[in-house]
Design a protein around this motif. Structure first.
Motif, mmCIF file in Angstrom:
data_model
loop_
_atom_site.group_PDB
_atom_site.id
_atom_site.type_symbol
_atom_site.label_atom_id
_atom_site.label_comp_id
_atom_site.label_asym_id
_atom_site.label_seq_id
_atom_site.Cartn_x
_atom_site.Cartn_y
_atom_site.Cartn_z
ATOM 1 N N HIS A 32 0.791 -1.146 -0.048
ATOM 2 C CA HIS A 32 -0.088 -0.093 -0.012
ATOM 3 C C HIS A 32 0.790 1.287 -0.130
ATOM 4 O O HIS A 32 0.505 2.372 -0.679
ATOM 5 C CB HIS A 32 -0.988 -0.134 1.576
ATOM 6 C CG HIS A 32 -1.578 1.351 1.279
ATOM 7 N ND1 HIS A 32 -2.667 1.417 0.652
ATOM 8 C CD2 HIS A 32 -1.606 2.099 2.338
ATOM 9 C CE1 HIS A 32 -3.336 2.662 0.932
ATOM 10 N NE2 HIS A 32 -2.791 3.078 1.962
ATOM 11 N N VAL A 33 1.765 1.243 0.896
ATOM 12 C CA VAL A 33 2.751 2.280 0.975
ATOM 13 C C VAL A 33 3.457 2.646 -0.421
ATOM 14 O O VAL A 33 3.769 3.727 -0.911
ATOM 15 C CB VAL A 33 3.596 2.501 2.166
ATOM 16 C CG1 VAL A 33 4.561 3.360 2.063
ATOM 17 C CG2 VAL A 33 2.852 2.478 3.426
ATOM 18 N N CYS A 34 4.055 1.488 -1.056
ATOM 19 C CA CYS A 34 4.702 1.569 -2.137
ATOM 20 C C CYS A 34 3.832 2.187 -3.305
ATOM 21 O O CYS A 34 4.290 2.978 -4.182
ATOM 22 C CB CYS A 34 5.144 0.408 -2.515
ATOM 23 S SG CYS A 34 6.533 -0.282 -1.632
ATOM 24 N N ALA A 35 2.527 1.783 -3.485
ATOM 25 C CA ALA A 35 1.639 2.332 -4.465
ATOM 26 C C ALA A 35 1.341 3.668 -4.180
ATOM 27 O O ALA A 35 1.043 4.138 -5.080
ATOM 28 C CB ALA A 35 0.229 1.233 -4.382
ATOM 29 N N CYS A 36 1.215 4.037 -3.144
ATOM 30 C CA CYS A 36 0.771 5.554 -2.611
ATOM 31 C C CYS A 36 1.887 6.552 -2.833
ATOM 32 O O CYS A 36 1.733 7.636 -3.105
ATOM 33 C CB CYS A 36 0.178 5.542 -1.399
ATOM 34 S SG CYS A 36 -1.396 4.615 -1.124
ATOM 35 N N THR A 37 3.117 6.011 -2.745
ATOM 36 C CA THR A 37 4.289 6.886 -2.660
ATOM 37 C C THR A 37 5.233 6.910 -3.997
ATOM 38 O O THR A 37 5.831 7.624 -4.039
ATOM 39 C CB THR A 37 5.178 6.673 -1.431
ATOM 40 O OG1 THR A 37 5.599 5.437 -1.194
ATOM 41 C CG2 THR A 37 4.403 6.918 -0.128
ATOM 42 N N GLY A 38 5.245 5.442 -4.371
ATOM 43 C CA GLY A 38 6.358 5.297 -5.473
ATOM 44 C C GLY A 38 7.601 4.898 -4.833
ATOM 45 O O GLY A 38 8.488 4.559 -5.655
ATOM 46 N N TRP A 39 7.707 4.791 -3.633
ATOM 47 C CA TRP A 39 8.857 4.300 -2.888
ATOM 48 C C TRP A 39 9.074 2.854 -3.252
ATOM 49 O O TRP A 39 8.302 1.941 -3.549
ATOM 50 C CB TRP A 39 8.733 4.497 -1.274
ATOM 51 C CG TRP A 39 8.515 5.891 -0.977
ATOM 52 C CD1 TRP A 39 8.906 6.961 -1.792
ATOM 53 C CD2 TRP A 39 8.142 6.365 0.093
ATOM 54 N NE1 TRP A 39 8.840 8.039 -0.789
ATOM 55 C CE2 TRP A 39 8.427 7.724 0.109
ATOM 56 C CE3 TRP A 39 7.668 5.635 1.379
ATOM 57 C CZ2 TRP A 39 8.030 8.588 1.493
ATOM 58 C CZ3 TRP A 39 7.213 6.775 2.617
ATOM 59 C CH2 TRP A 39 7.527 8.117 2.600
ATOM 60 N N THR A 40 10.372 2.391 -3.030
ATOM 61 C CA THR A 40 10.570 0.999 -3.168
ATOM 62 C C THR A 40 10.288 0.074 -2.237
ATOM 63 O O THR A 40 10.258 0.688 -0.890
ATOM 64 C CB THR A 40 12.128 0.616 -3.389
ATOM 65 O OG1 THR A 40 13.077 1.098 -2.529
ATOM 66 C CG2 THR A 40 12.544 1.429 -4.979
ATOM 67 N N TRP A 41 10.084 -1.232 -2.430
ATOM 68 C CA TRP A 41 9.921 -2.053 -1.135
ATOM 69 C C TRP A 41 10.939 -2.067 -0.166
ATOM 70 O O TRP A 41 10.863 -2.054 1.063
ATOM 71 C CB TRP A 41 9.925 -3.529 -1.674
ATOM 72 C CG TRP A 41 9.176 -4.506 -0.722
ATOM 73 C CD1 TRP A 41 10.156 -5.096 0.152
ATOM 74 C CD2 TRP A 41 8.011 -5.157 -0.654
ATOM 75 N NE1 TRP A 41 9.250 -5.878 0.932
ATOM 76 C CE2 TRP A 41 8.102 -6.005 0.532
ATOM 77 C CE3 TRP A 41 6.923 -5.043 -1.241
ATOM 78 C CZ2 TRP A 41 7.127 -6.758 0.884
ATOM 79 C CZ3 TRP A 41 5.825 -5.789 -0.796
ATOM 80 C CH2 TRP A 41 5.947 -6.772 0.131
ATOM 81 N N HIS A 42 12.047 -2.134 -0.711
ATOM 82 C CA HIS A 42 13.375 -1.799 0.309
ATOM 83 C C HIS A 42 13.299 -0.565 1.180
ATOM 84 O O HIS A 42 13.708 -0.564 2.330
ATOM 85 C CB HIS A 42 14.650 -1.978 -0.563
ATOM 86 C CG HIS A 42 15.939 -1.981 0.331
ATOM 87 N ND1 HIS A 42 16.491 -0.660 0.829
ATOM 88 C CD2 HIS A 42 16.502 -3.023 0.867
ATOM 89 C CE1 HIS A 42 17.617 -1.067 1.605
ATOM 90 N NE2 HIS A 42 17.540 -2.520 1.574
ATOM 91 N N TYR A 43 13.214 0.708 0.476
ATOM 92 C CA TYR A 43 12.932 1.694 1.262
ATOM 93 C C TYR A 43 12.024 1.868 2.444
ATOM 94 O O TYR A 43 12.218 2.183 3.370
ATOM 95 C CB TYR A 43 12.753 2.840 0.323
ATOM 96 C CG TYR A 43 12.727 4.222 1.022
ATOM 97 C CD1 TYR A 43 13.961 4.947 1.161
ATOM 98 C CD2 TYR A 43 11.547 4.916 1.361
ATOM 99 C CE1 TYR A 43 13.997 6.059 1.962
ATOM 100 C CE2 TYR A 43 11.728 6.036 2.007
ATOM 101 C CZ TYR A 43 12.726 6.577 2.261
ATOM 102 O OH TYR A 43 12.761 7.942 2.974
#
Length: 127
Positions: A32-43
């Motif tokens: 959810h956070v990755c989809a909302c922010t564009g951040w990577t899984w690792h980050y």
């Protein structure tokens, strides 16, 4: 890596509250956070701590991300998927899966010598 990063704090199969991520597994929250922010899984796993995750989810609870609003407007519901664990597959079924798995040819990379020879042929007009 942050001392209180998400992967170190979240223990157990479900973490939750009444915010936007309520009732989600840790894995679903990271997605959810990755989809909302564009951040990577690792980050997300290594840099986002639990208090910040909770703040993001509280904000998204009040101001839903666009992709969730569009899905709600269009009436798109999550599709229930059926997962099969490897314990449920016997050896014959696994062999059958492997035999029918499409395989691609391995990529052949050009060596430096081949590249230079090709470049020389092209510069001399021989295609």
């Amino acid at each position: 890596m942050r001392h209180g990063c998400v992967w170190r704090i979240a223990q157990g199969p479900r973490i939750g509250g009444a915010e936007a991520g309520a009732g989600l597994t840790l894995q679903e929250r990271v997605i959810h956070v990755c989809a909302c922010t564009g951040w990577t899984w690792h980050y997300v796993m290594h840099e986002l701590d639990l208090p910040r995750l909770m703040e993001l989810e509280a904000y998204w609870g009040k101001h839903p991300p666009l992709h969730l609003m569009v899905a709600g407007y269009l009436g798109i519901k999550p599709i229930e998927t059926v997962s099969v664990s490897t314990e449920e597959i016997n050896e014959d079924q696994f062999s059958h899966l492997l035999e029918n798995m499409p395989l691609s040819e391995p990529q052949r990379y050009m060596s430096a010598e081949d590249y230079l020879a090709m470049k020389e042929r092209l510069s001399n007009g021989a295609g």
